[in-house]
Design an enzyme around this catalytic site. Structure first.
Site, mmCIF file in Angstrom:
data_model
loop_
_atom_site.group_PDB
_atom_site.id
_atom_site.type_symbol
_atom_site.label_atom_id
_atom_site.label_comp_id
_atom_site.label_asym_id
_atom_site.label_seq_id
_atom_site.Cartn_x
_atom_site.Cartn_y
_atom_site.Cartn_z
ATOM 1 N N GLU A 239 0.850 -1.191 0.000
ATOM 2 C CA GLU A 239 0.000 0.000 0.000
ATOM 3 C C GLU A 239 0.885 1.240 0.000
ATOM 4 O O GLU A 239 0.641 2.190 -0.727
ATOM 5 C CB GLU A 239 -0.943 -0.012 1.223
ATOM 6 N N ARG A 317 -7.368 2.912 13.301
ATOM 7 C CA ARG A 317 -8.265 1.763 13.120
ATOM 8 C C ARG A 317 -8.234 0.837 14.342
ATOM 9 O O ARG A 317 -9.211 0.162 14.656
ATOM 10 C CB ARG A 317 -7.965 1.002 11.827
ATOM 11 N N GLU A 719 -10.562 -8.234 4.251
ATOM 12 C CA GLU A 719 -9.848 -8.245 5.526
ATOM 13 C C GLU A 719 -10.592 -8.883 6.709
ATOM 14 O O GLU A 719 -9.979 -9.554 7.528
ATOM 15 C CB GLU A 719 -9.492 -6.805 5.920
HETATM 16 N N1 MTE Z 1 -6.194 -11.594 -1.272
HETATM 17 C C1 MTE Z 1 -5.135 -12.002 -2.012
HETATM 18 N N2 MTE Z 1 -5.213 -13.159 -2.674
HETATM 19 N N3 MTE Z 1 -3.997 -11.248 -2.069
HETATM 20 C C2 MTE Z 1 -3.866 -10.068 -1.374
HETATM 21 O O1 MTE Z 1 -2.830 -9.412 -1.458
HETATM 22 N N4 MTE Z 1 -4.943 -8.463 0.158
HETATM 23 C C3 MTE Z 1 -5.941 -8.305 1.189
HETATM 24 C C4 MTE Z 1 -7.317 -8.748 0.701
HETATM 25 N N5 MTE Z 1 -7.235 -10.036 0.105
HETATM 26 C C5 MTE Z 1 -4.983 -9.627 -0.586
HETATM 27 C C6 MTE Z 1 -6.149 -10.438 -0.592
HETATM 28 C C7 MTE Z 1 -6.064 -6.934 1.680
HETATM 29 S S1 MTE Z 1 -4.965 -6.385 2.828
HETATM 30 C C8 MTE Z 1 -7.059 -6.096 1.268
HETATM 31 S S2 MTE Z 1 -7.234 -4.555 1.893
HETATM 32 C C9 MTE Z 1 -8.024 -6.517 0.252
HETATM 33 O O2 MTE Z 1 -7.770 -7.815 -0.259
HETATM 34 C C10 MTE Z 1 -7.987 -5.496 -0.873
HETATM 35 O O3 MTE Z 1 -8.782 -5.848 -1.940
HETATM 36 P P1 MTE Z 1 -10.361 -5.504 -1.964
HETATM 37 O O4 MTE Z 1 -10.502 -4.122 -1.487
HETATM 38 O O5 MTE Z 1 -10.696 -5.740 -3.359
HETATM 39 O O6 MTE Z 1 -10.994 -6.493 -1.021
HETATM 40 N N1 LUZ Z 2 -5.644 1.939 4.426
HETATM 41 C C1 LUZ Z 2 -5.923 3.218 4.689
HETATM 42 C C2 LUZ Z 2 -6.366 0.941 4.956
HETATM 43 O O1 LUZ Z 2 -5.217 4.094 4.203
HETATM 44 N N2 LUZ Z 2 -6.970 3.508 5.467
HETATM 45 C C3 LUZ Z 2 -7.757 2.571 6.031
HETATM 46 O O2 LUZ Z 2 -8.707 2.876 6.730
HETATM 47 C C4 LUZ Z 2 -7.445 1.226 5.776
HETATM 48 N N3 LUZ Z 2 -8.162 0.248 6.324
HETATM 49 C C5 LUZ Z 2 -7.831 -1.003 6.087
HETATM 50 C C6 LUZ Z 2 -6.762 -1.280 5.280
HETATM 51 N N4 LUZ Z 2 -6.042 -0.310 4.706
HETATM 52 MO MO1 MOS Z 3 -5.165 -3.967 2.978
HETATM 53 S S1 MOS Z 3 -4.178 -3.832 4.764
HETATM 54 O O1 MOS Z 3 -6.095 -2.549 3.232
HETATM 55 O O2 MOS Z 3 -4.000 -3.460 1.927
#
Ligand code: MTE
Ligand code: LUZ
Ligand code: MOS
Length: 763
Positions: A239, A317, A719
Site C-alpha cells: 500500500e 483503526r 480483511e
Molecule cells: N487476497 C489475495 N489473494 N492477495 C492479497 O494481497 N490483500 C488483502 C485482501 N485479500 C490480498 C487479498 C487486503 S490487505 C485487502 S485490503 C483486500 O484484499 C484489498 O482488496 P479488496 O478491497 O478488493 O478487497
Molecule cells: N488503508 C488506509 C487501509 O489508508 N486507510 C484505512 O482505513 C485502511 N483500512 C484497512 C486497510 N487499509
Molecule cells: Mo489492505 S491492509 O487494506 O491493503
C-alpha cells in the site's frame, strides 16, 4: 445444514479470471515484463546498523567493478529526499544518519543484477552507533513517538468502574507479521520521450507511486505514468512500501535515460520492508454481576518503527475496533505510536483492527478465567445490538453480531461440540481439546473519509467488445473478476466481451490505493455508474430506431428486447448502429461514498459505510507430550451480504482465516536487541502450510438483506475474516487448561508450540 452451505453454490460461481494464466505460469508480474535492450539492473545498499551517524562510505571499489554503471545516493535527488505519505519523516535514501537495519542508503545500477550484488559487497561503511530502541516500552520511557497520542472516549469509565462487581487488569502483546507476498517488491522504469518516465510497479497505490516519484524527481505528475498489471499478493505490504523501489528505478532512469529494473530478492525484501505492527497493550475491564461489561480502558502501544509510514492511520483503526463486536457503554482507548529502530511497520490485512480486537478478547478471556466461567458466555452477553453506539459515535445499524453468533452456535451445534470435547478430554490423558468462539465486527471504508472515492473508464469498441479501466489493483483478491461481472451483468453480455485493463494513472488518475477491503465497492460503484450511463445511451439509440419508449427497451443475453419481446437486433449490431449515429461509446464515472464523515477534533462521526459481521467456532487438539497442536475445525457463519462471487469470497474467507491463524499461532518475527532481523528467512519464520491449516473449514453464509452501500449488496470481504484466526489463540489455551489446571492464561501472541509446552507443565 448442507443445503445453504456456500459450497453447494460454487459450481455456478464465476472463477477468478486470472486462474487460467496463473496455473499455466503465463500471468505477467513486474519481473515478467519484456525489458528493452540495454536495461540496467539495480540492487539497494542498506544500513547494516539500526541507529547511528554515517561517518564514511567508500563506494570506490564497487564503482570500479566492471559492469557497474553508477551508484546513486541522496545527492542525486533533484527534488525532495522525502517519501513520507502521512508525515514527512522518511528519506528515500539515508543522508547522515541511519534509523533501522535495512534502511536504503544507495542504489547500485549495473549491467546485471549479479554484478550489482557483487558490487554491494565491495562497499564499506563506517557508522558511529547510537542507542537502539526495539520495543514500545523503551520508546515510551524515552518519549520516542511518531506523533501525538489519540483517544476515543465514550461515557465515563472512571465512574463506571466504581459500580463494577468485577474489575480486572492485564497486559497483552501481539507480534508483527511478515506479508510474504509471493511476488517480492519491485519496479521497472523506462524512459519515454521528453523526459517522461513509465513505471511498471508492483504497488497497491499507483497514484502514491506517481505523486511521490514526481516529488522526488521534481517533475510534474504528468511526466510519470504508473502501470500495474497485477500483484503476486500485497496484503497491505504494497500500500505504501512499494513506492521507494519504484522511485529508485525512476531516479536511475531519469539520470541514465535508460530502463532500470529493481526487484528485491527475498532476503532483501524481508530485511528492508516493514511488517504488521507489534503492539504492547494494557487493559482494565469492569463488569457487573450479570457479566455485562460496564467499562473498558486500554492503552495501545504501537511499534511503529523508524518512520510514520501508515502508522497513524493504522493506530486509528485500532481504536475503531477496540471493542470488536461488543457494546460497551463506557470506553476509554488510547494509542501511542512508538518510534523505534525497526523498519517502518505498515499496513497488513486488518490494518490495526486485529491488534485492537486481540486485546478485548484477551480481557474477556481473563475475566472468564478468573471467574471460572466460559468466555463465550461473557462474549454472548455483550454482543452489539441494533442502535448501539460505537465509541466513535457511529450508531450501529443492520447489526448482525447476535444473528451471526446464534446462527453459528445453532447451525454448528455448539452444545454438541462442547460435550464432544468434554468427553474426549475425560478419556484422553495425552491429548486435550479446546474450543473458542470469535465474533468479528469490521468497519468498511477508509477511516480517512477523503480517500473514499474511485473512478471507472469504460470503452465500448465498435465490434461490441469492452475495455474497462478503474483504480482497482488486482492482487489475487479477485477484484478484476468482480468488475468484469458488473459490466457483463449491466449490459447482459457474455463475460468474454469484457476485458479489464491494467491499472494505469494516465487512464484513471488521482486514485486511492487498493486497500481497506473497499476496492470492489468503490470502483465497482463507479463502474456501475459508467455502464448505466452507456446503457441509457444505447437504449436511446433503440428507441429512436424503432420509435418506442426508451423505458421499454432491455438487453437480455446480448439480444435487444422491446416491451418484453425479443427483437432481431443483437448487441454487436446495436453498437454498430450507435457508431453510425455518432453516439459516444466511452464513459467515465466517479463515485464517492455518501453519508460518511468523521471529526478528528471530537473523535466522533460516522466513518464507515457499513460493518461486516461474523462468528467463528475454533476447535483444536493439543499434543500434551510435545506441545504441538492441530486445528481440528473452524466453523464460520460469515456476513457476505449477498455475495456476487461466491467462490472468490469463500477463497477470501479461507485465505484471511489461515493468515490470521498464522499470525496468532506460529509466525514469529524476531529482532535482536541491536535491531537486526533474526527471522530473516523461511527457515526461521514459519508460515502456515497445508498441514497447519485446520482439518476442516466450514463457512456458512449469513442470510441477510445485504447492504446498499456494498456493490450489488455484496459486502467487502478482503480483511474481516482474518480476525477469526484470533479464536485459535484462545482455543489452544483452553486445551492447555484442560491438561494443566494451574495454567495461567497468557496474552502474548503467537501461541507457538514452545509456549504451549511451557504452559502444559507450568505450576
Ligand atoms: N487476497 C489475495 N489473494 N492477495 C492479497 O494481497 N490483500 C488483502 C485482501 N485479500 C490480498 C487479498 C487486503 S490487505 C485487502 S485490503 C483486500 O484484499 C484489498 O482488496 P479488496 O478491497 O478488493 O478487497
Ligand atoms: N488503508 C488506509 C487501509 O489508508 N486507510 C484505512 O482505513 C485502511 N483500512 C484497512 C486497510 N487499509
Ligand atoms: Mo489492505 S491492509 O487494506 O491493503
Amino acid at each position: 445444514m448442507k443445503k445453504n452451505n456456500i459450497h453447494s453454490d460454487l459450481k455456478n460461481s464465476i472463477k477468478n479470471i486470472d486462474s487460467y494464466t496463473h496455473v499455466r505460469g503465463e500471468s505477467i508480474f513486474v519481473d515478467d515484463v519484456n525489458v528493452r535492450q540495454g536495461t540496467f539492473f539495480a540492487v539497494v545498499f542498506d544500513s547494516p546498523k539500526a541507529h547511528g551517524k554515517i561517518k564514511n562510505i567508500d563506494y570506490s571499489k564497487a564503482e570500479e567493478l566492471e559492469g557497474v554503471e553508477r551508484i546513486f545516493t541522496y545527492k542525486d535527488i533533484l527534488g525532495e529526499n522525502q517519501i513520507g505519505g502521512i508525515i514527512p519523516d522518511e528519506p528515500l535514501f539515508a543522508e547522515n544518519e541511519v534509523h533501522y537495519c535495512g534502511q536504503p542508503i544507495a542504489l547500485i545500477v549495473a549491467e546485471s543484477e549479479f554484478i550489482a550484488r557483487q558490487a554491494r559487497r565491495l562497499i564499506t561503511i563506517e557508522i558511529e552507533e547510537l542507542p537502539v530502541i526495539t520495543t514500545c516500552k523503551e520508546a515510551k520511557e524515552k518519549g520516542s513517538f511518531i506523533n501525538a497520542p489519540r483517544s476515543f472516549n465514550l461515557g465515563n469509565t472512571e465512574k463506571a468502574f466504581q459500580n463494577c462487581e468485577y474489575v480486572f487488569e492485564g497486559e497483552t502483546f501481539s507480534n508483527g507479521q511478515e506479508h510474504l507476498y509471493l511476488e517480492t517488491q519491485g519496479a521497472y522504469a523506462e524512459p519515454l520521450e521528453n523526459g517522461n518516465i513509465k513505471i511498471t510497479s508492483s504497488t497497491q497505490g499507483p497514484t502514491q507511486v506517481q505523486k511521490t516519484t514526481a516529488n522526488v524527481l521534481e517533475v510534474p505528475m504528468h511526466k510519470i505514468e504508473v502501470d500495474v498489471t497485477r500483484l503476486g499478493g500485497g496484503f497491505g505490504g504494497k500500500e505504501d512500501q512499494a513506492t521507494p523501489w519504484a522511485i529508485m528505478a525512476a531516479l536511475a532512469t531519469y539520470h541514465l535515460n535508460q530502463s532500470v529494473k529493481l526487484i528485491l530478492n527475498r532476503h532483501d525484501d524481508l530485511r528492508m520492508t516493514g511488517k504488521r505492527h507489534p503492539y504492547e497493550s494494557s487493559f482494565k475491564i469492569g463488569l457487573n454481576k450479570d457479566l455485562k461489561i460496564l467499562a473498558y480502558e486500554v492503552e495501545f502501544l504501537q511499534n511503529s518503527g523508524a518512520a510514520a509510514d501508515l502508522s497513524p492511520a493504522i493506530a486509528e483503526r485500532t481504536l475503531f475496533h477496540a471493542t470488536n463486536s461488543y457494546f460497551v457503554k463506557n470506553v476509554k482507548t488510547t494509542v501511542l505510536s512508538c518510534k523505534t529502530n525497526l523498519p517502518p511497520n505498515t499496513a497488513f490485512r486488518g490494518f490495526g483492527g486485529p491488534q485492537g480486537m486481540f486485546v478485548i478478547e484477551s480481557a474477556i478471556a481473563k475475566v472468564a478465567d478468573e471467574l471460572g466461567v466460559s468466555a463465550h458466555k461473557i462474549q454472548e452477553i455483550n454482543l452489539l445490538k441494533e442502535s448501539d453506539v460505537f465509541s466513535y459515535g457511529q450508531i450501529a445499524t443492520q447489526v448482525e453480531a447476535q444473528n451471526s453468533w446464534h446462527s453459528a452456535t445453532k447451525q454448528f451445534n455448539l452444545k454438541q461440540l462442547k460435550s464432544d470435547i468434554e468427553i474426549f478430554n475425560k478419556s484422553n490423558d495425552h491429548f486435550k481439546k479446546g474450543l473458542a468462539l470469535m465474533p468479528i465486527t469490521f468497519g468498511i471504508s477508509f477511516t480517512n473519509t477523503p480517500m473514499n472515492h474511485a473512478r471507472a473508464l469504460v470503452h465500448i469498441y465498435q465490434d461490441g467488445s469492452i475495455g474497462i479501466s478503474t483504480a482497482a489493483v488486482e492482487m489475487g483478491q479477485g477484484v478484476n473478476t468482480k468488475l468484469l461481472q458488473i459490466a457483463a451483468q449491466i449490459f447482459s453480455i457474455s463475460n468474454k466481451k469484457v476485458k479489464i485493463e491494467t491499472t494505469n494513472t494516465t487512464r484513471v488518475a488521482n486514485t486511492s490505493p487498493t486497500a481497506a477491503s473497499a476496492t470492489a465497492d468503490l470502483n465497482g460503484k463507479a463502474l456501475l455508474k459508467a455502464c448505466n450511463a452507456l446503457l441509457e445511451r444505447l437504449k436511446t439509440v433503440v428507441s429512436e430506431e424503432y420509435n418506442v419508449n426508451k423505458n421499454s427497451v432491455e438487453i437480455i443475453g446480448e439480444t435487444i428486447h422491446i416491451n418484453n419481446k425479443k427483437t432481431s437486433l443483437v448487441w454487436n449490431e446495436l453498437i454498430a448502429k450507435a457508431m453510425l449515429k455518432r453516439v459516444a461509446l466511452t464513459e467515465n464515472a466517479h463515485y464517492a461514498t455518501p453519508t460518511i464523515h468523521f471529526d478528528k477534533t471530537k473523535e466522533k462521526g460516522h466513518p464507515f459505510a457499513y460493518h461486516v459481521y461474523g462468528t467463528a467456532i475454533v476447535t483444536t487438539t493439543v499434543d500434551c507430550t510435545r506441545g504441538t497442536y492441530i486445528l481440528d475445525s473452524v466453523k464460520i457463519v460469515h456476513d457476505y451480504g449477498k455475495s456476487m462471487s461466491k467462490g472468490i469470497d469463500l477463497g477470501q474467507v479461507e485465505g484471511a482465516l489461515v493468515q490470521g491463524i498464522g499470525w496468532m499461532t506460529m509466525e514469529e518475527i524476531a529482532y535482536n536487541k541491536d535491531g537486526k532481523l533474526l527471522s530473516n528467512a523461511l527457515s526461521t519464520y514459519k508460515v502456515p502450510d497445508i498441514f497447519s491449516v485446520a482439518k476442516t473449514i466450514d463457512v456458512l453464509p449469513l442470510e441477510t438483506k445485504g447492504n446498499d452501500m456494498a456493490i450489488l449488496k455484496s459486502k467487502a470481504v478482503g480483511e474481516p475474516p482474518l480476525m477469526y484466526g484470533i479464536g485459535a489463540y484462545f482455543a489452544i489455551q483452553n486445551a492447555i487448561k484442560a491438561f494443566n489446571p494451574n495454567y495461567k492464561l497468557k496474552f502474548h501472541a503467537p501461541m507457538t508450540p514452545e509456549k504451549v509446552l511451557m504452559g502444559l507443565y507450568e505450576s
